[in-house]
Design a protein around this motif. Sequence first.
Motif, PDB file in Angstrom:
ATOM      1  N   ASP A  40      58.180 -58.988 -41.140  1.00 59.29           N
ATOM      2  CA  ASP A  40      57.011 -58.137 -40.915  1.00 59.29           C
ATOM      3  C   ASP A  40      56.885 -57.758 -39.441  1.00 59.29           C
ATOM      4  N   ALA A  41      57.101 -58.732 -38.552  1.00 63.42           N
ATOM      5  CA  ALA A  41      57.002 -58.449 -37.129  1.00 63.42           C
ATOM      6  C   ALA A  41      58.071 -57.466 -36.688  1.00 63.42           C
ATOM      7  N   SER A  42      59.290 -57.616 -37.205  1.00 65.38           N
ATOM      8  CA  SER A  42      60.373 -56.698 -36.848  1.00 65.38           C
ATOM      9  C   SER A  42      60.093 -55.296 -37.365  1.00 65.38           C
ATOM     10  N   ALA A  43      59.535 -55.207 -38.582  1.00 67.51           N
ATOM     11  CA  ALA A  43      59.220 -53.896 -39.136  1.00 67.51           C
ATOM     12  C   ALA A  43      58.147 -53.193 -38.313  1.00 67.51           C
ATOM     13  N   LEU A  44      57.093 -53.932 -37.934  1.00 68.17           N
ATOM     14  CA  LEU A  44      56.033 -53.344 -37.118  1.00 68.17           C
ATOM     15  C   LEU A  44      56.561 -52.939 -35.743  1.00 68.17           C
ATOM     16  N   ALA A  45      57.385 -53.781 -35.139  1.00 71.57           N
ATOM     17  CA  ALA A  45      57.959 -53.446 -33.831  1.00 71.57           C
ATOM     18  C   ALA A  45      58.824 -52.201 -33.925  1.00 71.57           C
ATOM     19  N   GLY A  46      59.572 -52.084 -35.025  1.00 65.48           N
ATOM     20  CA  GLY A  46      60.402 -50.895 -35.200  1.00 65.48           C
ATOM     21  C   GLY A  46      59.575 -49.633 -35.338  1.00 65.48           C
ATOM     22  N   GLN A  47      58.470 -49.717 -36.069  1.00 65.50           N
ATOM     23  CA  GLN A  47      57.601 -48.548 -36.215  1.00 65.50           C
ATOM     24  C   GLN A  47      56.990 -48.144 -34.876  1.00 65.50           C
ATOM     25  N   LEU A  48      56.551 -49.130 -34.105  1.00 67.66           N
ATOM     26  CA  LEU A  48      55.974 -48.823 -32.797  1.00 67.66           C
ATOM     27  C   LEU A  48      57.036 -48.273 -31.847  1.00 67.66           C
ATOM     28  N   ARG A  49      58.197 -48.887 -31.872  1.00 70.28           N
ATOM     29  CA  ARG A  49      59.269 -48.464 -30.968  1.00 70.28           C
ATOM     30  C   ARG A  49      59.761 -47.069 -31.313  1.00 70.28           C
ATOM     31  N   TYR A  50      59.910 -46.808 -32.604  1.00 73.23           N
ATOM     32  CA  TYR A  50      60.404 -45.480 -32.988  1.00 73.23           C
ATOM     33  C   TYR A  50      59.382 -44.399 -32.655  1.00 73.23           C
ATOM     34  N   GLY A  51      58.109 -44.691 -32.881  1.00 74.37           N
ATOM     35  CA  GLY A  51      57.101 -43.686 -32.568  1.00 74.37           C
ATOM     36  C   GLY A  51      57.064 -43.358 -31.092  1.00 74.37           C
ATOM     37  N   ALA A  52      57.577 -44.283 -30.257  1.00 74.26           N
ATOM     38  CA  ALA A  52      57.554 -44.048 -28.815  1.00 74.26           C
ATOM     39  C   ALA A  52      58.824 -43.380 -28.319  1.00 74.26           C
ATOM     40  N   LEU A  53      59.875 -43.322 -29.126  1.00 78.72           N
ATOM     41  CA  LEU A  53      61.134 -42.741 -28.675  1.00 78.72           C
ATOM     42  C   LEU A  53      61.044 -41.221 -28.596  1.00 78.72           C
ATOM     43  N   PRO A  54      61.664 -40.616 -27.575  1.00 83.23           N
ATOM     44  CA  PRO A  54      61.671 -39.152 -27.465  1.00 83.23           C
ATOM     45  C   PRO A  54      62.730 -38.539 -28.377  1.00 83.23           C
ATOM     46  N   VAL A  55      62.616 -38.767 -29.671  1.00 84.44           N
ATOM     47  CA  VAL A  55      63.583 -38.252 -30.633  1.00 84.44           C
ATOM     48  C   VAL A  55      62.990 -37.032 -31.334  1.00 84.44           C
ATOM     49  N   THR A  56      63.753 -35.983 -31.383  1.00 80.58           N
ATOM     50  CA  THR A  56      63.341 -34.783 -32.101  1.00 80.58           C
ATOM     51  C   THR A  56      64.414 -34.418 -33.110  1.00 80.58           C
TER      52      THR A  56
END
Length: 639
Positions: free
Chosen positions: A413-429
Amino acid sequence: MAPPQGQMRPGRQLAVLGFIFVVLYLLVFFAGGASGSFKDRLEPKLGLDLIGGTRMTLQATNSVDGKPPTAQNLEEARQIIENRVNGLGVAEAEVVTEGNRNIVISLPGENRNLDEVGSAAELRFRKVLKAADGSGTAVAPPAATAAPPGSVTPSGAPSATSSGSAAPKVTPSGAAKVSPSPSGGQGGMAPAPSATPTPSAPASAAAPSASASAEPVPASIEEQRKAVEQKVGAAAWQAASGLQAPADLSADPSLGDKLKPFSTLSPQEVAVLPAQMQFNVPTIGCAQLDKRPPASISDPKQQVVSCEDGASKYLLDQAKVLGTDVDDANAVLDQTNAWVVSLDFTGDGQGKWTALTREAFNNEGQACDATALGQDGKCRVAVVLDNEIVSSPEIQGVLTGNSQITGNFTQKDASALAGQLRYGALPVTFEPQESQNVTATLGASHLRAGLLAAGIGMLLVIIYAFFYYRLLGSVIFLSLILSALLVFGALVVLGRQIGFTLTLAGIAGMIVSLGVAADSFVIYFERLKDEIREGRSPRSAVPRAWVRARRTIISANAITLLSAVVLYVVSVGTVKGFAFALGLATVLDLVVVFLFRHPIMTMFARTRAFLSPRVSGLGRALPARSQQTQPRNPRAKEA
């Protein structure tokens, strides 16, 4: 009597080919989810250009260093885009990664505008202002039922500081809770429940929405609202507009009857309603809110309504911290050996985060209603990724440095939440590379045209074969039929096992493969003619011609196969289907060449028909004297 040493046994090769057919069609009829009628089991998986629908290929780019995103980030992006597509109410949508940059979206049988689903993931941090039941029927829940799934504390806070304060602890209850002891350094910033009386909360919380509703609304949105007003009726609209807080339908059943039409609205219709109305109308549930288009809640300057776990809906404040303010997020173990999510903010982001946590911890302006407070009587901050609240931790203090989200987390659960937060912060388009919309009628027309083209191509090859090679034309005809059956069975099995879909480009690849198959025929048969013209019998000419033609046939097919592999690797979209089909047909052509064409020619060479040039089409052997017309010694001719 056993055949001479070195002589082939054609029956063995034909038996192996028969075994391959039996196994392949057993898989077609009985394996890999085969079900339905006899006809249904023989249907390959068709692409959108043959049955109609929408396909879009998106390419992930990185605006920082130009490198492709990691496989983990690309998979997280795929999941987010899949959630967005499913949020459109689409059935049987397929969202897959392709290579290290591309994401392919396929919607069979439907034409949709997919421009929005490829936009960058929008991560927002919003203060929770109010909480209510999201079932679509009931009453605002008491504060005790709004327990947060975690809390936010300063990162690296020790379990025992010099001031004697303790870090928040996690209890083993279903919802993550924290101990009431505030962490060190908070001084006089203790919660004051008496300063937040329930009667005054709705009025203060309603103030921001009043200013928000006073902003000009685009004409198109206003027209959509009028359409919704007409749909639910004037009485329902008036009752909903007058609500200042979620209505208790059990206390006023007549109000429930008036507001019932709102439960029939589609997610797109709910999205155009003001945020206060979406929150206050109890008959608008999370089933509708969770499926709204992402663009409807993307404005960070507007209050929004969102749901957590499909059970509770929250009125959320403006987004004062965005995903681009997060530098990194990781799942780590804290001093108590519990899993937490560590947040690192950028320079500007840290200032915004500190200001937001000060607002939440002090409950400035009494904006947080009693229903929205956490277990310790402090405000919560919702982490919103697109339409979904991924976490709503309680703020335990004014956080001036890196922070941690604590809760009853497992490592997963912690890894999934961290991934969601990290991905939302990445400058990916995501940049659209290919977009295709095909109606069902046009798809059926494409399928008929493709099959007709393939049939005409095969017919022309067969006519040429019988005209030029006579009896040998039957070998070509049978070889093409066997190749077609192998390709068809492989398409059905691969469609079930790996999701391969036959597209119009794939049919084109198979038509091109007919030329490759024809080349191998010509190479072999012309070599056989040369051997017979040199005076050899058909029985001895067949193995000699095979040995000399085999290397050329393998080389030609290898070049075609290599071209198909390179094209498959470097291309995107339907071009991959062309390359895959061409490569598949080429490999199966080699199977037929080795396991059918050569063995059957060996058997034909033992028949009387091959002794007749007119029947076999191999030509007549040169007479012995004609082979001696050219003198070996040039001087003999001069003499």
